[in-house]
Design an enzyme around this catalytic site. Sequence first.
Site, PDB file in Angstrom:
ATOM      1  N   GLU A  78       0.832  -1.201   0.000  1.00 37.55           N
ATOM      2  CA  GLU A  78       0.000   0.000   0.000  1.00 37.55           C
ATOM      3  C   GLU A  78       0.868   1.254   0.000  1.00 37.55           C
ATOM      4  O   GLU A  78       1.936   1.275   0.607  1.00 37.55           O
ATOM      5  CB  GLU A  78      -0.905  -0.015   1.251  1.00 37.55           C
ATOM      6  N   CYS A 134       5.499  -6.335   7.925  1.00 37.18           N
ATOM      7  CA  CYS A 134       6.714  -5.899   8.637  1.00 37.18           C
ATOM      8  C   CYS A 134       7.055  -6.906   9.723  1.00 37.18           C
ATOM      9  O   CYS A 134       6.175  -7.372  10.439  1.00 37.18           O
ATOM     10  CB  CYS A 134       6.483  -4.521   9.261  1.00 37.18           C
TER      11      CYS A 134
END
Length: 347
Positions: A99, A119
């Site tokens: 994104e 992440c």
Amino acid sequence: MTSNVLTQKPHILEITLEELKAIVATLQLKPFIATQIMEWVYQKCVCDFALMSNISKANQKTLSEAIETKWGEKIDVLPSKDDLALKHIFYLNDDAKVEAVVLKEKTYNTLCVSSQAGCPVDCKFCLTGVVGFKRNLQTYEIVGQIFSAQKQGHAISHLVFMGMGEPLLNFDNVFKAIRILNAEYGFNISKRKMTVSTSGYLAGIERLIKEDIHINLAFSVGCANPQKRELLMPIEKRNPLTEVSQALHRYQALHNRKLTLEYTLLEGKNDSHQDIRELCALAKYLSAKINLINLNPHPKIPFKPISTKSLHQIKETIEKAGVPVTVRFKKGQDISAACGQLGESYL
Ligand code: SAH
Ligand code: SF4
């Protein structure tokens, strides 16, 4: 030069002009073709060789056999209600999603760029951390985020690597992308207008120093007290705040670039007088400014934002301590495009 793992061909959005000249020479084409290609890609936002009308059909075919050009075939674009933020969700060719958010300022646009799909750092207040780690983005998948925003008519002059992922954990691909984005043949975005945000990965900061890379840095503090920080940001365990601050101090001394301390406020966790005193001490030591971000809440995040009144009080306390401070205006909360909200598309 890294290459698209699925095709083994280098991707057009991750080749420097030097590398393209070498490929063009290997293909026994005229050298000026490399410059023509870069003009198509970065000035006209055209990647497809078949559309490069000043290149002959035969040469277009040779080039497309040697260089991958597929990018951004499936994108969702979500505008926020106030139209100040525009989230792009890119569906990559292995099910990963990434994104990026166009943030519209009065006179310019900033793109909030992702460096990883998900992440691995697992900060407890961040949705991207909750989503977990999928993979590092390739250079072309980073350059591609800016390419797509430009192609849709959003002139991007500022970049913040504050989207999904920890940029210093994908060092080679992020800094190659930065080189291309900064180059005159590329989008020519000034490095003074690019900020890389890190949760404090020591080896990455050391590498910035060793390789003499000049870039604006933002450091996500979480909490300036190491014991409390470790509960919010597990990265503290192996990358202690004391060492990270010393490394940032050395980086600052060498480069004199802007350093911002990002501070996400969590009710009852990092908003006490003592917490703010410790934050101010850190900012003074690093000659940094503080950017306060009130928590963007999410059902999957087990914390609450502080009240607007407390936010103003904390801002005042910091000002009184003589440290420059700003409050991050929440753009795009309604489309989950605000800080720490990226990754919704995985849920
Ligand atoms: N991984 C890098 C880059 C991402 S930046 C880093 O952590 O610095 C994302 C920024 O948003 C960081 O400063 C982070 O502390 C902050 N953030 C994360 N989750 C948030 C949330 N739920 N609300 C507000 N800010 C958040
Ligand atoms: Fe990763 Fe940054 Fe989110 Fe922490 S705040 S989990 S480092 S994206």
